[in-house]
Motif scaffolding. Sequence first.
Motif, PDB file in Angstrom:
ATOM      1  N   UNK A   1       4.018  13.363  14.174  1.00 18.21           N
ATOM      2  CA  UNK A   1       3.337  12.432  13.304  1.00 18.21           C
ATOM      3  C   UNK A   1       3.943  11.034  13.479  1.00 18.21           C
ATOM      4  N   UNK A   2       3.088  10.066  13.558  1.00 19.04           N
ATOM      5  CA  UNK A   2       3.512   8.694  13.815  1.00 19.04           C
ATOM      6  C   UNK A   2       3.930   7.999  12.526  1.00 19.04           C
ATOM      7  N   UNK A   3       4.951   7.196  12.590  1.00 21.11           N
ATOM      8  CA  UNK A   3       5.425   6.451  11.423  1.00 21.11           C
ATOM      9  C   UNK A   3       4.509   5.274  11.124  1.00 21.11           C
ATOM     10  N   UNK A   4       4.417   4.936   9.830  1.00 23.02           N
ATOM     11  CA  UNK A   4       3.619   3.786   9.411  1.00 23.02           C
ATOM     12  C   UNK A   4       4.421   2.534   9.727  1.00 23.02           C
ATOM     13  N   UNK A   5       3.733   1.544  10.259  1.00 22.35           N
ATOM     14  CA  UNK A   5       4.428   0.318  10.661  1.00 22.35           C
ATOM     15  C   UNK A   5       5.024  -0.404   9.451  1.00 22.35           C
ATOM     16  N   UNK A   6       6.021  -1.190   9.724  1.00 24.43           N
ATOM     17  CA  UNK A   6       6.687  -1.958   8.672  1.00 24.43           C
ATOM     18  C   UNK A   6       5.707  -2.927   8.013  1.00 24.43           C
ATOM     19  N   UNK A   7       4.807  -3.526   8.809  1.00 21.10           N
ATOM     20  CA  UNK A   7       3.817  -4.452   8.246  1.00 21.10           C
ATOM     21  C   UNK A   7       2.948  -3.753   7.199  1.00 21.10           C
ATOM     22  N   UNK A   8       2.498  -2.555   7.519  1.00 16.21           N
ATOM     23  CA  UNK A   8       1.645  -1.827   6.571  1.00 16.21           C
ATOM     24  C   UNK A   8       2.424  -1.398   5.329  1.00 16.21           C
ATOM     25  N   UNK A   9       3.673  -0.999   5.512  1.00 13.89           N
ATOM     26  CA  UNK A   9       4.485  -0.612   4.349  1.00 13.89           C
ATOM     27  C   UNK A   9       4.735  -1.811   3.431  1.00 13.89           C
ATOM     28  N   UNK A  10       5.044  -2.975   4.009  1.00 17.21           N
ATOM     29  CA  UNK A  10       5.232  -4.182   3.206  1.00 17.21           C
ATOM     30  C   UNK A  10       3.934  -4.578   2.491  1.00 17.21           C
ATOM     31  N   UNK A  11       2.836  -4.470   3.208  1.00 19.01           N
ATOM     32  CA  UNK A  11       1.531  -4.782   2.613  1.00 19.01           C
ATOM     33  C   UNK A  11       1.234  -3.854   1.442  1.00 19.01           C
ATOM     34  N   UNK A  12       1.497  -2.576   1.646  1.00 16.95           N
ATOM     35  CA  UNK A  12       1.257  -1.600   0.572  1.00 16.95           C
ATOM     36  C   UNK A  12       2.152  -1.886  -0.631  1.00 16.95           C
ATOM     37  N   UNK A  13       3.406  -2.185  -0.415  1.00 15.76           N
ATOM     38  CA  UNK A  13       4.328  -2.479  -1.515  1.00 15.76           C
ATOM     39  C   UNK A  13       3.883  -3.738  -2.262  1.00 15.76           C
ATOM     40  N   UNK A  14       3.509  -4.776  -1.540  1.00 22.51           N
ATOM     41  CA  UNK A  14       3.048  -6.021  -2.147  1.00 22.51           C
ATOM     42  C   UNK A  14       1.769  -5.787  -2.954  1.00 22.51           C
ATOM     43  N   UNK A  15       0.860  -5.015  -2.404  1.00 25.66           N
ATOM     44  CA  UNK A  15      -0.406  -4.730  -3.091  1.00 25.66           C
ATOM     45  C   UNK A  15      -0.165  -3.913  -4.358  1.00 25.66           C
ATOM     46  N   UNK A  16       0.766  -2.986  -4.323  1.00 27.00           N
ATOM     47  CA  UNK A  16       1.081  -2.199  -5.526  1.00 27.00           C
ATOM     48  C   UNK A  16       1.656  -3.087  -6.622  1.00 27.00           C
ATOM     49  N   UNK A  17       2.541  -3.987  -6.260  1.00 28.57           N
ATOM     50  CA  UNK A  17       3.110  -4.912  -7.249  1.00 28.57           C
ATOM     51  C   UNK A  17       1.994  -5.790  -7.829  1.00 28.57           C
ATOM     52  N   UNK A  18       1.112  -6.275  -6.975  1.00 28.27           N
ATOM     53  CA  UNK A  18      -0.001  -7.107  -7.439  1.00 28.27           C
ATOM     54  C   UNK A  18      -0.947  -6.301  -8.334  1.00 28.27           C
ATOM     55  N   UNK A  19      -1.158  -5.039  -8.008  1.00 32.69           N
ATOM     56  CA  UNK A  19      -2.038  -4.193  -8.828  1.00 32.69           C
ATOM     57  C   UNK A  19      -1.495  -4.061 -10.245  1.00 32.69           C
ATOM     58  N   UNK A  20      -0.198  -3.848 -10.355  1.00 32.97           N
ATOM     59  CA  UNK A  20       0.423  -3.743 -11.680  1.00 32.97           C
ATOM     60  C   UNK A  20       0.294  -5.075 -12.429  1.00 32.97           C
ATOM     61  N   UNK A  21       0.535  -6.178 -11.740  1.00 39.39           N
ATOM     62  CA  UNK A  21       0.447  -7.497 -12.381  1.00 39.39           C
ATOM     63  C   UNK A  21      -0.987  -7.805 -12.817  1.00 39.39           C
ATOM     64  N   UNK A  22      -1.949  -7.545 -11.957  1.00 38.44           N
ATOM     65  CA  UNK A  22      -3.351  -7.825 -12.272  1.00 38.44           C
ATOM     66  C   UNK A  22      -3.831  -6.922 -13.416  1.00 38.44           C
ATOM     67  N   UNK A  23      -3.463  -5.645 -13.357  1.00 37.20           N
ATOM     68  CA  UNK A  23      -3.862  -4.726 -14.430  1.00 37.20           C
ATOM     69  C   UNK A  23      -3.243  -5.144 -15.763  1.00 37.20           C
ATOM     70  N   UNK A  24      -1.983  -5.503 -15.762  1.00 36.72           N
ATOM     71  CA  UNK A  24      -1.326  -5.959 -16.990  1.00 36.72           C
ATOM     72  C   UNK A  24      -1.975  -7.210 -17.554  1.00 36.72           C
ATOM     73  N   UNK A  25      -2.281  -8.148 -16.690  1.00 41.32           N
ATOM     74  CA  UNK A  25      -2.960  -9.371 -17.132  1.00 41.32           C
ATOM     75  C   UNK A  25      -4.347  -9.084 -17.673  1.00 41.32           C
ATOM     76  N   UNK A  26      -5.064  -8.187 -17.018  1.00 42.41           N
ATOM     77  CA  UNK A  26      -6.404  -7.825 -17.478  1.00 42.41           C
ATOM     78  C   UNK A  26      -6.387  -7.151 -18.831  1.00 42.41           C
ATOM     79  N   UNK A  27      -5.445  -6.221 -19.027  1.00 42.32           N
ATOM     80  CA  UNK A  27      -5.324  -5.531 -20.319  1.00 42.32           C
ATOM     81  C   UNK A  27      -4.955  -6.534 -21.408  1.00 42.32           C
TER      82      UNK A  27
END
Length: 185
Positions: A1-27
């Motif tokens: 199985x191939x490892x996920x690239x560092x770019x994709x992992x950073x993107x996923x981490x950044x998007x998760x943080x943004x999701x929490x921030x956007x959801x909190x602001x929306x609520x």
Amino acid sequence: MRRVSLKLRLTLAFTCVMAVAVAGGGVALYEVRRAERDRSIERDVGLLLNELEVLAQRAGALETASPSGVAALRETAYQLIDGRGRAVLSSIDSSAPLIDQAALRRARSEAVETPRTELRGLEGEWYVRARLVDANGAELLAVAAESLTERDDSLASLAGVLALAGGGILLLSAAAGYGLAALTL
């Protein structure tokens, strides 16, 4: 199985943080707007009760009276109920009380506030307040209500806009995160 690239992992981490921030602001935005609408309804129903009290104090004027201020602004219902439980002034075509017998009994001893209930002869849910008022020595029960339909529709619309905007923000932040990761790595 191939490892996920560092770019994709950073993107996923950044998007998760943004999701929490956007959801909190929306609520937070949704809750602030909900509280504002609730306070507005409570204020309007209180003003309508005050108008009913003034009308009750005008001897003999109930047959032709109607509140002029708040009642005209929104979808409201009101009644002045005599000691026999019959409406002597009503915004609906019925002499039956808007509220049930248990609420009538309770309102004769203390002010009643019901944030969300159904009313006899009316559709939807309503915010209701009732209290005794002096009608030149006689006690009448003033009942004032405002429909929650407009409030609920407005909040549902806001929730839809927040969901769409939040999704768009997450897509943009994911693209920006990936672009930033690609530039730095």
